[in-house]
Design an enzyme around this catalytic site. Sequence first.
Site, PDB file in Angstrom:
ATOM      1  N   GLU A 173       6.155  -8.504 -13.634  1.00  0.00           N
ATOM      2  CA  GLU A 173       5.340  -9.607 -14.156  1.00  0.00           C
ATOM      3  C   GLU A 173       6.076 -10.355 -15.281  1.00  0.00           C
ATOM      4  OE1 GLU A 173       0.750  -9.715 -14.408  1.00  0.00           O
ATOM      5  OE2 GLU A 173       1.395  -8.998 -16.366  1.00  0.00           O
ATOM      6  N   TYR A 191      -2.304   4.137  -2.952  1.00  0.00           N
ATOM      7  CA  TYR A 191      -2.935   2.809  -2.941  1.00  0.00           C
ATOM      8  C   TYR A 191      -3.435   2.400  -1.558  1.00  0.00           C
ATOM      9  CZ  TYR A 191      -1.877   1.670  -7.816  1.00  0.00           C
ATOM     10  OH  TYR A 191      -1.845   1.648  -9.194  1.00  0.00           O
ATOM     11  N   HIS A 207      -3.492 -15.625 -15.835  1.00  0.00           N
ATOM     12  CA  HIS A 207      -4.011 -14.262 -16.021  1.00  0.00           C
ATOM     13  C   HIS A 207      -5.378 -14.292 -16.728  1.00  0.00           C
ATOM     14  CE1 HIS A 207      -4.243 -10.079 -17.200  1.00  0.00           C
ATOM     15  NE2 HIS A 207      -3.125  -9.811 -16.553  1.00  0.00           N
ATOM     16  N   ASP A 244     -11.217 -10.127 -13.558  1.00  0.00           N
ATOM     17  CA  ASP A 244     -11.507  -8.725 -13.790  1.00  0.00           C
ATOM     18  C   ASP A 244     -12.869  -8.687 -14.461  1.00  0.00           C
ATOM     19  OD1 ASP A 244     -11.710  -6.122 -14.812  1.00  0.00           O
ATOM     20  OD2 ASP A 244      -9.520  -5.928 -14.817  1.00  0.00           O
ATOM     21  N   THR A 274       2.002 -11.489 -23.625  1.00  0.00           N
ATOM     22  CA  THR A 274       2.809 -10.266 -23.585  1.00  0.00           C
ATOM     23  C   THR A 274       4.084 -10.494 -22.768  1.00  0.00           C
ATOM     24  OG1 THR A 274       1.415  -9.520 -21.759  1.00  0.00           O
ATOM     25  CG2 THR A 274       0.881  -8.695 -23.946  1.00  0.00           C
ATOM     26  N   ALA A 334       0.874  -1.171   0.000  1.00  0.00           N
ATOM     27  CA  ALA A 334       0.000   0.000   0.000  1.00  0.00           C
ATOM     28  C   ALA A 334       0.911   1.220   0.000  1.00  0.00           C
ATOM     29  CB  ALA A 334      -0.908  -0.012   1.218  1.00  0.00           C
TER      30      ALA A 334
HETATM   31  C1  LIG Z   1      -3.592  -8.289 -11.659  1.00  0.00           C
HETATM   32  C2  LIG Z   1      -2.179  -8.196 -12.086  1.00  0.00           C
HETATM   33  O1  LIG Z   1      -1.586  -9.148 -12.510  1.00  0.00           O
HETATM   34  N1  LIG Z   1      -1.620  -6.986 -11.930  1.00  0.00           N
HETATM   35  C3  LIG Z   1      -0.290  -6.664 -12.414  1.00  0.00           C
HETATM   36  C4  LIG Z   1      -0.414  -5.507 -13.390  1.00  0.00           C
HETATM   37  O2  LIG Z   1      -1.272  -4.534 -13.015  1.00  0.00           O
HETATM   38  P1  LIG Z   1      -1.976  -3.365 -12.361  1.00  0.00           P
HETATM   39  O3  LIG Z   1      -2.260  -2.398 -13.410  1.00  0.00           O
HETATM   40  O4  LIG Z   1      -3.151  -3.862 -11.601  1.00  0.00           O
HETATM   41  O5  LIG Z   1      -0.870  -2.773 -11.338  1.00  0.00           O
HETATM   42  P2  LIG Z   1      -1.143  -1.951 -10.012  1.00  0.00           P
HETATM   43  O6  LIG Z   1      -1.401  -0.548 -10.346  1.00  0.00           O
HETATM   44  O7  LIG Z   1      -2.173  -2.649  -9.214  1.00  0.00           O
HETATM   45  O8  LIG Z   1       0.275  -2.078  -9.278  1.00  0.00           O
HETATM   46  C5  LIG Z   1       0.648  -3.272  -8.667  1.00  0.00           C
HETATM   47  C6  LIG Z   1       0.628  -3.134  -7.135  1.00  0.00           C
HETATM   48  O9  LIG Z   1       1.714  -2.324  -6.709  1.00  0.00           O
HETATM   49  C7  LIG Z   1       1.310  -1.559  -5.566  1.00  0.00           C
HETATM   50  N2  LIG Z   1       1.388  -0.127  -5.883  1.00  0.00           N
HETATM   51  C8  LIG Z   1       1.535   0.335  -7.150  1.00  0.00           C
HETATM   52  C9  LIG Z   1       1.645   1.704  -7.409  1.00  0.00           C
HETATM   53  C10 LIG Z   1       1.586   2.624  -6.330  1.00  0.00           C
HETATM   54  O10 LIG Z   1       1.669   3.865  -6.473  1.00  0.00           O
HETATM   55  N3  LIG Z   1       1.431   2.119  -5.070  1.00  0.00           N
HETATM   56  C11 LIG Z   1       1.320   0.778  -4.815  1.00  0.00           C
HETATM   57  O11 LIG Z   1       1.159   0.378  -3.668  1.00  0.00           O
HETATM   58  C12 LIG Z   1      -0.117  -1.986  -5.224  1.00  0.00           C
HETATM   59  O12 LIG Z   1      -0.070  -3.014  -4.268  1.00  0.00           O
HETATM   60  C13 LIG Z   1      -0.627  -2.475  -6.558  1.00  0.00           C
HETATM   61  O13 LIG Z   1      -1.728  -3.352  -6.436  1.00  0.00           O
HETATM   62  O14 LIG Z   1       0.874  -5.016 -13.787  1.00  0.00           O
HETATM   63  C14 LIG Z   1       1.719  -4.590 -12.721  1.00  0.00           C
HETATM   64  C15 LIG Z   1       3.068  -4.186 -13.303  1.00  0.00           C
HETATM   65  O15 LIG Z   1       2.950  -3.527 -14.501  1.00  0.00           O
HETATM   66  C16 LIG Z   1       1.928  -5.711 -11.730  1.00  0.00           C
HETATM   67  O16 LIG Z   1       2.634  -6.756 -12.371  1.00  0.00           O
HETATM   68  C17 LIG Z   1       0.582  -6.216 -11.254  1.00  0.00           C
HETATM   69  O17 LIG Z   1       0.764  -7.306 -10.367  1.00  0.00           O
END
Ligand SMILES: CC(=O)N[C@H]1[C@@H](OP(=O)(O)OP(=O)(O)OC[C@H]2O[C@@H](n3ccc(=O)[nH]c3=O)[C@H](O)[C@@H]2O)O[C@H](CO)[C@H](O)[C@@H]1O
Length: 308
Positions: A243, A64, A173, A266, A185, A60
Amino acid sequence: MHCGKRMLYEKPQALTPPRTDVVMMTPWLAPIVWNGTYNIDILNAQFQLRGVRIGLAMFAIKKYVVFLQQFIETAEKFFMVGHKVNYYILTDRVEEVHQYNFKLGEGRQLFTLQSPTYKRWQDICFRRMEMIRNYTRDRFINEVDYLAVADIDMQFSDDVGVESLSELFGTIHPGFYNLSRQSFTYERRAESRAYIPPDEGDFYYAAGYFGGTTEEIYKLTNYCHNGIMADRKKNIEALWHEESHLNKYFIYYKPTKLLSPEYLWDNRMGIPGFLKRRRFVAVPKNHNEIRNKRSIKEKQRASKNAKH
Ligand SMILES: CC(=O)N[C@H]1[C@@H](OP(=O)(O)OP(=O)(O)OC[C@H]2O[C@@H](n3ccc(=O)[nH]c3=O)[C@H](O)[C@@H]2O)O[C@H](CO)[C@H](O)[C@@H]1O
Ligand SMILES: [Mn+2]
């Protein structure tokens, strides 16, 4: 001989598969977990006997934190109910997280751990591997048997139980379960340590939920972090950040259990017929608003005001 409680259930079949609409096993004999393929009572009893301790780590960082409450509240309803659970919240806002007063079930604890923050959201994602590696080595390994690592912009909406646990598990995924290798990807530039040739790869795994024993998670995160640092030296960033590195790892160190997209869905993908349960579901978010300090809208507003 039986010790105390007798457990009664239907005899498993050798010739009649419980489901015929999905694949339940990989070619390396790792189960793919779908609803209707297992008996949770048997599994709960087996894991209960071992008294397993399960950690759930999530980040978090910066904005977030807004996802935290719903995440924990739904986890209390659906995540490993009846087992010993440690939540590990890694955050740069320890004080803010301390303000929440989560009511946790018996045998469940919550720990707030300090994490550095990074300017770019991409770096926050990348560095999760390093943070999990370090905390696993220094702490988790002494406190839990299994560790799951999750995105926080998610909520639980159905059971995620011990059926999902194994030495090393990854989640298919939701956007790629039925696609060809060519459509995955994966990182395709050979200079990157996350590179995967076009004729390799099994599934496209989501970084939003994976786990395993603490030993295995140490190995996985150490491998990914080392790859990420090697890339950094060459000034290359893998297409889907950590990832991409996770997907590379899983080709050579194959997961011993795979979670079907029930475990990471999703709702923008609709609800296909084979999907009997949606256990862990993405919370819709405005990427720009949540990831950046100031949203594009705010910037537009600011520049408009400046012009007037
Ligand atoms: C569902 C899934 O597979 N999600 C992946 C995807 O999507 P997402 O687009 O869902 O990434 P995201 O924005 O949820 O970031 C991943 C995680 O990092 C943390 N976070 C991120 C930004 C921030 O400002 N603060 C913070 O705490 C938070 O726990 C978040 O859930 O791509 C990301 C990298 O490109 C990660 O690989 C994620 O795991
Ligand atoms: Mn996410």
